[in-house]
Design a protein around this motif. Structure first.
Motif, mmCIF file in Angstrom:
data_model
loop_
_atom_site.group_PDB
_atom_site.id
_atom_site.type_symbol
_atom_site.label_atom_id
_atom_site.label_comp_id
_atom_site.label_asym_id
_atom_site.label_seq_id
_atom_site.Cartn_x
_atom_site.Cartn_y
_atom_site.Cartn_z
ATOM 1 N N GLN A 55 0.822 -1.208 0.000
ATOM 2 C CA GLN A 55 0.000 0.000 0.000
ATOM 3 C C GLN A 55 0.856 1.259 0.000
ATOM 4 O O GLN A 55 0.516 2.262 -0.620
ATOM 5 C CB GLN A 55 -0.931 0.026 1.219
ATOM 6 C CG GLN A 55 -1.783 -1.214 1.407
ATOM 7 C CD GLN A 55 -1.184 -2.135 2.457
ATOM 8 O OE1 GLN A 55 0.009 -2.419 2.411
ATOM 9 N NE2 GLN A 55 -2.005 -2.600 3.394
ATOM 10 N N ASN B 235 1.960 6.709 -1.330
ATOM 11 C CA ASN B 235 1.238 7.006 -0.088
ATOM 12 C C ASN B 235 2.100 6.568 1.100
ATOM 13 O O ASN B 235 1.753 5.634 1.821
ATOM 14 C CB ASN B 235 -0.116 6.290 -0.078
ATOM 15 C CG ASN B 235 -1.014 6.759 1.044
ATOM 16 O OD1 ASN B 235 -0.820 7.842 1.603
ATOM 17 N ND2 ASN B 235 -1.996 5.947 1.399
ATOM 18 N N ARG C 243 -4.435 15.243 0.560
ATOM 19 C CA ARG C 243 -4.297 13.978 -0.163
ATOM 20 C C ARG C 243 -5.168 12.915 0.495
ATOM 21 O O ARG C 243 -5.052 12.660 1.688
ATOM 22 C CB ARG C 243 -2.836 13.541 -0.167
ATOM 23 C CG ARG C 243 -2.569 12.235 -0.868
ATOM 24 C CD ARG C 243 -1.081 11.948 -0.942
ATOM 25 N NE ARG C 243 -0.464 11.975 0.377
ATOM 26 C CZ ARG C 243 0.841 11.841 0.589
ATOM 27 N NH1 ARG C 243 1.657 11.703 -0.432
ATOM 28 N NH2 ARG C 243 1.316 11.862 1.816
ATOM 29 N N ARG D 194 -6.468 8.853 0.107
ATOM 30 C CA ARG D 194 -6.259 7.567 -0.552
ATOM 31 C C ARG D 194 -7.149 6.522 0.124
ATOM 32 O O ARG D 194 -7.209 6.449 1.354
ATOM 33 C CB ARG D 194 -4.797 7.113 -0.443
ATOM 34 C CG ARG D 194 -3.794 8.029 -1.132
ATOM 35 C CD ARG D 194 -3.881 7.912 -2.638
ATOM 36 N NE ARG D 194 -2.825 8.685 -3.303
ATOM 37 C CZ ARG D 194 -2.981 9.942 -3.695
ATOM 38 N NH1 ARG D 194 -4.141 10.561 -3.482
ATOM 39 N NH2 ARG D 194 -1.999 10.583 -4.305
ATOM 40 N N ASN E 30 -7.821 2.320 0.116
ATOM 41 C CA ASN E 30 -7.146 1.091 -0.289
ATOM 42 C C ASN E 30 -7.976 -0.132 0.090
ATOM 43 O O ASN E 30 -8.529 -0.217 1.183
ATOM 44 C CB ASN E 30 -5.772 1.004 0.377
ATOM 45 C CG ASN E 30 -5.049 -0.289 0.045
ATOM 46 O OD1 ASN E 30 -5.064 -1.241 0.825
ATOM 47 N ND2 ASN E 30 -4.433 -0.334 -1.122
ATOM 48 N N TYR F 240 -6.114 9.624 -8.701
ATOM 49 C CA TYR F 240 -5.055 8.631 -8.613
ATOM 50 C C TYR F 240 -5.628 7.219 -8.595
ATOM 51 O O TYR F 240 -6.676 6.959 -7.993
ATOM 52 C CB TYR F 240 -4.249 8.851 -7.326
ATOM 53 C CG TYR F 240 -3.036 7.955 -7.210
ATOM 54 C CD1 TYR F 240 -1.843 8.281 -7.840
ATOM 55 C CD2 TYR F 240 -3.087 6.777 -6.476
ATOM 56 C CE1 TYR F 240 -0.736 7.454 -7.749
ATOM 57 C CE2 TYR F 240 -1.991 5.947 -6.383
ATOM 58 C CZ TYR F 240 -0.818 6.295 -7.028
ATOM 59 O OH TYR F 240 0.269 5.460 -6.938
ATOM 60 N N THR G 218 -5.677 0.887 -4.963
ATOM 61 C CA THR G 218 -5.692 2.184 -4.298
ATOM 62 C C THR G 218 -6.284 3.226 -5.234
ATOM 63 O O THR G 218 -5.887 3.313 -6.401
ATOM 64 C CB THR G 218 -4.274 2.627 -3.900
ATOM 65 O OG1 THR G 218 -3.708 1.674 -2.996
ATOM 66 C CG2 THR G 218 -4.304 3.991 -3.224
ATOM 67 N N GLY H 167 -7.609 7.519 -5.237
ATOM 68 C CA GLY H 167 -7.454 8.716 -4.428
ATOM 69 C C GLY H 167 -7.618 9.985 -5.226
ATOM 70 O O GLY H 167 -7.823 9.974 -6.447
#
Length: 325
Positions: free
Chosen positions: A28, A33, A49, A51, A53, A280, A303, A305
């Motif tokens: 991850q 990240n 930011r 994210r 997962n 992302y 992931t 994001g």
């Protein structure tokens, strides 16, 4: 066959010990990240930011670990950052949910040589339970113990601390996770009280001489558990290329092994990721190379994001190590 079953049980149990109060670390953190590993990365970058997962281990094995996590970090003022993460994890009959709240402060050691030092701390809260609704009678135990009438549950609090040194494209992160012993009164004789583990994460972002939009990033991740001195190492490599709008894509690979079995990798596999207009996406596949391999199709990690609310800092110590020129 009995040896294989014993091996599977051993791996599942050790993964449970290692992951409690933390999600298991696979790849991850390589999805751009680093905050997954250390609170020291909170606030490094120009954006808020986020994210998310999802990770499924050992696809094909019943009740194999499966977990989801959400991470967010952003800068406050010029030299500090905060972050938060939430996770949900299922491993066999065990369930755990938790959160981390992190703070980091970043210092400039030298403006001209671009040397920075960061300190971070996280407060962790974890809820762990054994889901008895999943218990099923077996041939050897046709009747479930009538004394088990409710889910066994417990909550724990803990802290992580870390330090991060950066020099141009080089970075070195040292962390101590779960520095307090865990309350195990309800699970005496089943779980270790010491969940302290140490992590080292280091790498170098190398900018291509021929093409300034191309980067190469070798890195290494080392983890040591204080309870039984187990340790493992990841060797990673990534290739990253930017376009004119600072969007980019990357491809890479990771190789994990126990430190007393260098030539017997636990997992190996490819990775790929893309950033487009601040959105992302990354995917990682890890193939298990041991006696478990005939019984599963590997570990999959996705992931997604977004980066937004851009706020450029006047302090270089909060600049991202990605595209460091």
């Amino acid at each position: 066959m009995k040896n294989i079953i014993k091996y599977i049980l051993f791996v599942v149990i050790t993964q449970s010990y290692g992951q409690e109060l933390n999600l298991p670390v696979w790849t991850q953190y390589l999805a751009d990240n680093d905050f997954v590993i250390s609170p020291t990365y909170a606030g490094i970058g120009d954006n808020l930011r986020i994210r998310a997962n999802g990770l499924t281990q050992w696809v094909g094995i019943k009740d194999a670990p499966d977990n989801q996590a959400l991470y967010a970090d952003f800068r406050i003022a010029d030299r500090s950052g905060i972050g938060v993460s939430f996770y949900n994890d299922k491993n066999g009959y065990t369930r755990q949910t938790g959160a981390k709240f992190s703070f980091a402060h970043h210092l400039v050691l030298d403006y001209y040589s671009k040397q920075y030092l960061s300190f971070g701390i996280s407060y962790n809260i974890n809820n762990f339970r054994i889901d008895i609704n999943e218990f099923q009678p077996t041939y050897d135990n046709p009747v479930i113990d009538p004394s088990i009438t409710d889910n066994r549950a417990i909550s724990n609090n803990n802290f992580d601390v870390g330090v991060l040194y950066r020099n141009h494209g080089f970075y070195l992160s040292l962390n101590a996770n779960n520095i307090l012993e865990k309350d195990i009164d309800k699970f005496e004789g089943v779980e270790p009280s010491l969940l302290l583990n140490y992590q080292l994460y280091s790498g170098y972002v190398i900018q291509s001489v021929r093409n300034k939009r191309v980067e190469y990033e070798p890195s290494v991740y080392f983890q040591l558990f204080g309870s039984d001195k187990r340790s493992s190492t990841d060797l990673n490599f990534k290739f990253r290329k930017y376009n004119r709008d600072d969007d980019y894509y990357w491809v890479g690979a990771s190789y994990r092994f126990l430190n007393d079995q260098f030539l017997k990798p636990l997992n190996v596999g490819p990775m790929v990721g893309v950033m487009k207009s601040k959105f992302y996406f990354a995917y990682s596949y890890q193939f298990t190379i041991n006696q478990l391999s005939p019984y599963n199709s590997g570990t999959h990690s996705i992931t997604v994001g977004v980066d937004f609310l851009q706020g450029i800092s006047n302090c270089p110590c909060t600049k991202s190590r990605i595209k460091f020129k």
